[in-house]
Design a protein around this motif. Structure first.
Motif, PDB file in Angstrom:
ATOM      1  N   THR A  22      -0.185  -8.443  11.573  1.00 12.95           N
ATOM      2  CA  THR A  22      -1.510  -9.030  11.747  1.00 12.95           C
ATOM      3  C   THR A  22      -2.183  -8.533  13.021  1.00 12.95           C
ATOM      4  OG1 THR A  22      -0.646 -10.942  12.963  1.00 12.95           O
ATOM      5  CG2 THR A  22      -0.799 -11.145  10.562  1.00 12.95           C
ATOM      6  N   MET A  36      -1.248  -0.281  13.024  1.00 12.45           N
ATOM      7  CA  MET A  36      -0.844   0.253  11.730  1.00 12.45           C
ATOM      8  C   MET A  36       0.098   1.437  11.899  1.00 12.45           C
ATOM      9  SD  MET A  36      -4.591  -0.089   9.887  1.00 12.45           S
ATOM     10  CE  MET A  36      -4.392   1.341   8.873  1.00 12.45           C
ATOM     11  N   GLY A  42      -0.372   1.110   6.061  1.00 15.22           N
ATOM     12  CA  GLY A  42      -1.728   1.536   5.791  1.00 15.22           C
ATOM     13  C   GLY A  42      -2.738   0.415   5.893  1.00 15.22           C
ATOM     14  N   CYS A  43      -2.278  -0.766   6.329  1.00 19.32           N
ATOM     15  CA  CYS A  43      -3.200  -1.892   6.472  1.00 19.32           C
ATOM     16  C   CYS A  43      -2.605  -2.946   7.401  1.00 19.32           C
ATOM     17  CB  CYS A  43      -3.527  -2.522   5.120  1.00 19.32           C
ATOM     18  SG  CYS A  43      -2.105  -3.302   4.330  1.00 19.32           S
ATOM     19  N   ILE A  56      -8.530  -8.158   5.536  1.00 19.08           N
ATOM     20  CA  ILE A  56      -7.557  -7.078   5.637  1.00 19.08           C
ATOM     21  C   ILE A  56      -8.282  -5.822   6.114  1.00 19.08           C
ATOM     22  CG2 ILE A  56      -7.804  -6.426   3.211  1.00 19.08           C
ATOM     23  CD1 ILE A  56      -4.751  -5.815   3.281  1.00 19.08           C
ATOM     24  N   PHE A  57      -7.651  -5.099   7.008  1.00 19.16           N
ATOM     25  CA  PHE A  57      -8.192  -3.832   7.503  1.00 19.16           C
ATOM     26  C   PHE A  57      -7.307  -2.732   6.938  1.00 19.16           C
ATOM     27  CE2 PHE A  57      -8.595  -0.288  10.376  1.00 19.16           C
ATOM     28  CZ  PHE A  57      -9.976  -0.210  10.536  1.00 19.16           C
ATOM     29  N   THR A  58      -7.906  -1.789   6.235  1.00 19.46           N
ATOM     30  CA  THR A  58      -7.149  -0.744   5.556  1.00 19.46           C
ATOM     31  C   THR A  58      -7.559   0.652   6.013  1.00 19.46           C
ATOM     32  OG1 THR A  58      -8.753  -0.495   3.759  1.00 19.46           O
ATOM     33  CG2 THR A  58      -7.058  -2.208   3.488  1.00 19.46           C
ATOM     34  N   GLU A  59      -6.766   1.633   5.616  1.00 16.70           N
ATOM     35  CA  GLU A  59      -7.114   3.019   5.891  1.00 16.70           C
ATOM     36  C   GLU A  59      -8.445   3.378   5.238  1.00 16.70           C
ATOM     37  OE1 GLU A  59      -3.628   4.932   4.321  1.00 16.70           O
ATOM     38  OE2 GLU A  59      -2.765   5.163   6.334  1.00 16.70           O
ATOM     39  N   VAL A  61     -11.046   1.372   4.830  1.00 14.25           N
ATOM     40  CA  VAL A  61     -12.095   0.846   5.705  1.00 14.25           C
ATOM     41  C   VAL A  61     -12.277   1.788   6.897  1.00 14.25           C
ATOM     42  CG1 VAL A  61     -12.729  -1.060   7.236  1.00 14.25           C
ATOM     43  CG2 VAL A  61     -11.710  -1.538   5.000  1.00 14.25           C
TER      44      VAL A  61
END
Length: 78
Positions: A22, A36, A42-43, A56-59, A61
């Protein structure tokens, strides 16, 4: 056997699911990327000040934001 069959036969309690990684919504995108990378993921799950998941924050984004501007790295993930 295939992946689908394996997943259908495996109980959740028998899996080795690790706790989510987190990051606070006040953290920068750069911090999220470093987190990450360190976790090999990847998130990351974005949390509020009470540690409740808010997103969620991802690649994906990250790619989208960097296509807009390199300064995206200094913005907040929240």
């Amino acid at each position: 056997m295939g992946l689908r069959e394996d997943l259908q036969r495996t109980l959740i309690r028998d899996t080795s699911i690790r706790p989510p990684v987190t990051i606070r919504k006040s953290a920068s995108v750069r911090d999220a990327v470093e987190t990450m990378r360190a976790a090999g993921l990847g998130c990351v799950v974005v949390t509020d000040d009470d540690a409740k998941a808010v997103g969620i924050f991802t690649e994906g984004v990250l790619r989208h934001g960097l296509n807009e501007s390199v300064s995206f790295l200094d913005e907040r993930v929240g």
